[in-house]
Scaffold this active site. Structure first.
Site, PDB file in Angstrom:
ATOM      1  N   LYS A   1       3.793 -14.320  22.048  1.00 19.50           N
ATOM      2  CA  LYS A   1       3.306 -14.367  20.687  1.00 19.50           C
ATOM      3  C   LYS A   1       2.665 -15.572  20.262  1.00 19.50           C
ATOM      4  CE  LYS A   1       7.397 -13.218  19.174  1.00 19.50           C
ATOM      5  NZ  LYS A   1       8.145 -13.204  20.364  1.00 19.50           N
TER       6      LYS A   1
ATOM      7  N   ARG B   1      12.881 -25.516  25.884  1.00 20.91           N
ATOM      8  CA  ARG B   1      13.459 -25.205  24.626  1.00 20.91           C
ATOM      9  C   ARG B   1      15.242 -24.987  25.228  1.00 20.91           C
ATOM     10  NH1 ARG B   1      10.622 -20.629  21.459  1.00 20.91           N
ATOM     11  NH2 ARG B   1      12.679 -19.837  21.314  1.00 20.91           N
TER      12      ARG B   1
ATOM     13  N   ARG C   1      11.684 -10.463  11.598  1.00 21.29           N
ATOM     14  CA  ARG C   1      12.561  -9.998  12.531  1.00 21.29           C
ATOM     15  C   ARG C   1      13.619  -8.979  12.244  1.00 21.29           C
ATOM     16  NH1 ARG C   1      11.715 -15.116  15.747  1.00 21.29           N
ATOM     17  NH2 ARG C   1      12.847 -14.821  17.764  1.00 21.29           N
TER      18      ARG C   1
ATOM     19  N   ARG D   1       8.776 -21.420  30.931  1.00 26.72           N
ATOM     20  CA  ARG D   1       8.128 -21.930  29.814  1.00 26.72           C
ATOM     21  C   ARG D   1       8.452 -23.336  29.430  1.00 26.72           C
ATOM     22  NH1 ARG D   1       8.393 -18.958  24.152  1.00 26.72           N
ATOM     23  NH2 ARG D   1      10.574 -19.057  24.404  1.00 26.72           N
TER      24      ARG D   1
ATOM     25  N   ARG E   1      19.394 -13.228  22.734  1.00 31.59           N
ATOM     26  CA  ARG E   1      17.908 -12.861  22.167  1.00 31.59           C
ATOM     27  C   ARG E   1      17.503 -11.452  22.361  1.00 31.59           C
ATOM     28  NH1 ARG E   1      15.205 -17.869  24.520  1.00 31.59           N
ATOM     29  NH2 ARG E   1      13.645 -17.563  23.299  1.00 31.59           N
TER      30      ARG E   1
HETATM   31  P1  ADP Z   1       6.860 -16.063  22.637  1.00 28.45           P
HETATM   32  O1  ADP Z   1       6.152 -16.878  21.454  1.00 28.45           O
HETATM   33  O2  ADP Z   1       6.319 -14.358  22.164  1.00 28.45           O
HETATM   34  O3  ADP Z   1       8.103 -16.137  22.667  1.00 28.45           O
HETATM   35  P2  ADP Z   1       5.066 -17.514  24.525  1.00 28.45           P
HETATM   36  O4  ADP Z   1       3.745 -17.263  23.902  1.00 28.45           O
HETATM   37  O5  ADP Z   1       5.857 -18.735  24.339  1.00 28.45           O
HETATM   38  O6  ADP Z   1       5.803 -16.265  23.852  1.00 28.45           O
HETATM   39  O7  ADP Z   1       5.048 -17.141  26.112  1.00 28.45           O
HETATM   40  C1  ADP Z   1       6.370 -17.332  26.876  1.00 28.45           C
HETATM   41  C2  ADP Z   1       5.773 -17.638  28.098  1.00 28.45           C
HETATM   42  O8  ADP Z   1       4.811 -16.605  28.792  1.00 28.45           O
HETATM   43  C3  ADP Z   1       5.062 -19.121  28.132  1.00 28.45           C
HETATM   44  O9  ADP Z   1       5.328 -19.683  29.280  1.00 28.45           O
HETATM   45  C4  ADP Z   1       3.370 -18.640  28.436  1.00 28.45           C
HETATM   46  O10 ADP Z   1       2.716 -19.493  29.147  1.00 28.45           O
HETATM   47  C5  ADP Z   1       3.530 -17.352  29.130  1.00 28.45           C
HETATM   48  N1  ADP Z   1       2.752 -16.293  28.638  1.00 28.45           N
HETATM   49  C6  ADP Z   1       2.200 -16.016  27.740  1.00 28.45           C
HETATM   50  N2  ADP Z   1       1.444 -14.757  27.614  1.00 28.45           N
HETATM   51  C7  ADP Z   1       1.282 -14.584  29.109  1.00 28.45           C
HETATM   52  C8  ADP Z   1       0.339 -13.641  29.684  1.00 28.45           C
HETATM   53  N3  ADP Z   1      -0.260 -12.858  28.985  1.00 28.45           N
HETATM   54  N4  ADP Z   1       0.694 -13.665  31.201  1.00 28.45           N
HETATM   55  C9  ADP Z   1       1.556 -14.541  31.649  1.00 28.45           C
HETATM   56  N5  ADP Z   1       2.286 -15.451  31.290  1.00 28.45           N
HETATM   57  C10 ADP Z   1       2.117 -15.550  29.869  1.00 28.45           C
HETATM   58  P1  AMP Z   2      11.426 -17.951  18.499  1.00 25.34           P
HETATM   59  O1  AMP Z   2      10.616 -19.406  18.451  1.00 25.34           O
HETATM   60  O2  AMP Z   2      10.545 -17.065  17.652  1.00 25.34           O
HETATM   61  O3  AMP Z   2      11.736 -17.538  19.663  1.00 25.34           O
HETATM   62  O4  AMP Z   2      12.763 -18.323  17.487  1.00 25.34           O
HETATM   63  C1  AMP Z   2      13.702 -19.071  18.122  1.00 25.34           C
HETATM   64  C2  AMP Z   2      15.108 -18.744  17.368  1.00 25.34           C
HETATM   65  O5  AMP Z   2      15.042 -19.156  15.945  1.00 25.34           O
HETATM   66  C3  AMP Z   2      15.608 -17.391  17.381  1.00 25.34           C
HETATM   67  O6  AMP Z   2      16.266 -17.025  18.741  1.00 25.34           O
HETATM   68  C4  AMP Z   2      16.435 -17.372  16.085  1.00 25.34           C
HETATM   69  O7  AMP Z   2      17.714 -18.223  16.272  1.00 25.34           O
HETATM   70  C5  AMP Z   2      15.740 -18.141  15.123  1.00 25.34           C
HETATM   71  N1  AMP Z   2      14.669 -17.493  14.474  1.00 25.34           N
HETATM   72  C6  AMP Z   2      13.226 -17.600  14.539  1.00 25.34           C
HETATM   73  N2  AMP Z   2      12.642 -16.793  13.417  1.00 25.34           N
HETATM   74  C7  AMP Z   2      13.548 -15.976  12.974  1.00 25.34           C
HETATM   75  C8  AMP Z   2      13.832 -15.104  12.134  1.00 25.34           C
HETATM   76  N3  AMP Z   2      12.510 -14.404  11.649  1.00 25.34           N
HETATM   77  N4  AMP Z   2      14.743 -14.568  11.615  1.00 25.34           N
HETATM   78  C9  AMP Z   2      16.019 -14.923  12.248  1.00 25.34           C
HETATM   79  N5  AMP Z   2      16.155 -16.073  13.070  1.00 25.34           N
HETATM   80  C10 AMP Z   2      15.143 -16.386  13.455  1.00 25.34           C
END
Ligand code: ADP
Ligand code: AMP
Length: 219
Positions: free
Chosen positions: A14, A161, A88, A127, A172
């Site tokens: 995302k 993170r 969420r 990541r 999660r």
């Molecule tokens: P989210 O925001 O949904 O938690 P991220 O955008 O942070 O996910 O992506 C999670 C990890 O996967 C990152 O390390 C990113 O570089 C990698 N990633 C994202 N999209 C792809 C893809 N289409 N193919 C392979 N790796 C990806």
């Molecule tokens: P994310 O960066 O989206 O993976 O979010 C990291 C953490 O932030 C999650 O595991 C939750 O603890 C909190 N969080 C982020 N967005 C929300 C949401 N919309 N509702 C509740 N908790 C959230």
């Protein structure tokens, strides 16, 4: 004005796609995860309150995250929003609908990003992000060109993170399946839902999302 929700489990991509949409379309990413991490690092009372829940992989209360989104939407001035990690829960989804209608806006699409759990574990454990500009990287699939230096802004402040470990990820994922995945049915029933295969490459996923936003694909 285009408003889109990127809906998917942790690691679906995302944030990666939200950054692309910002760069390519001038839209504004609203990531509640980023906002909460900022609150935490600023040392605010709210940040202290949510810190342990976030580290364990639980969800922060609806009240807090809805408040964060309300504040951003009321500031206005964006060309369109990419909701990343929000809503969420069903309560958050209802609140977003109300907020947008109060502001005379609507949702244009909700894009469900489909991936399997094995890919999520690989993505999350590899990541890292730029602490300065938020660019997202992966040890294997998208490393920085120069080790230790952000491609986008040149910062050397690359971080991992605290919740990107297997225990927190398990929690999660459980939170996602219990509380967030029902939103797929909710938005399907409203007629807003579209899907992309988020297992594809970053470029291919971006093409799929663009096709949906440009109305080239039936939702
Ligand atoms: P989210 O925001 O949904 O938690 P991220 O955008 O942070 O996910 O992506 C999670 C990890 O996967 C990152 O390390 C990113 O570089 C990698 N990633 C994202 N999209 C792809 C893809 N289409 N193919 C392979 N790796 C990806
Ligand atoms: P994310 O960066 O989206 O993976 O979010 C990291 C953490 O932030 C999650 O595991 C939750 O603890 C909190 N969080 C982020 N967005 C929300 C949401 N919309 N509702 C509740 N908790 C959230």
């Amino acid at each position: 004005m285009t408003n889109v929700i990127l809906l998917g489990p942790p690691g679906a991509g995302k944030g990666t796609q939200a950054k692309r949409l910002e760069a390519e379309r001038g839209m504004t990413q609203l990531s509640t995860g980023d906002m909460l991490r900022e609150a935490r690092s600023s040392g605010s009372e709210m940040g202290k309150l949510v810190s342990a829940v976030m580290d364990a992989g639980g969800l922060v209360t609806d009240e807090i995250v809805i408040g964060l989104i309300r504040e951003k939407l009321e500031q206005g001035g964006a060309k369109g929003y990419i909701f990343d990690g929000f809503p969420r829960t069903l309560g958050q989804a209802d609140a977003l609908g109300e907020l947008l209608s109060q502001l005379g806006q609507k949702l244009d699409a909700v894009i469900s990003m489909q991936v399997d759990d094995a890919a999520l574990v690989r993505r999350i454990t590899g990541r890292f992000t730029c602490g300065n500009c938020g660019a997202v990287y992966h040890d294997e699939t998208s490393p920085t060109k120069v080790p230790g230096v952000c491609d986008t802004c040149g910062s050397t402040n690359l971080t991992r993170r605290s919740d990107d470990n297997e225990d927190a990820l398990r929690h999660r994922l459980m939170e996602y399946y219990k509380k967030t995945s029902p939103l797929i049915g909710y938005y399907y029933a409203k007629g807003d839902l579209a899907h992309v295969d988020a297992l594809a490459s970053v470029d291919e996923v971006a093409i799929g999302i663009s096709a949906i936003l440009d109305g080239e694909q039936a939702t």
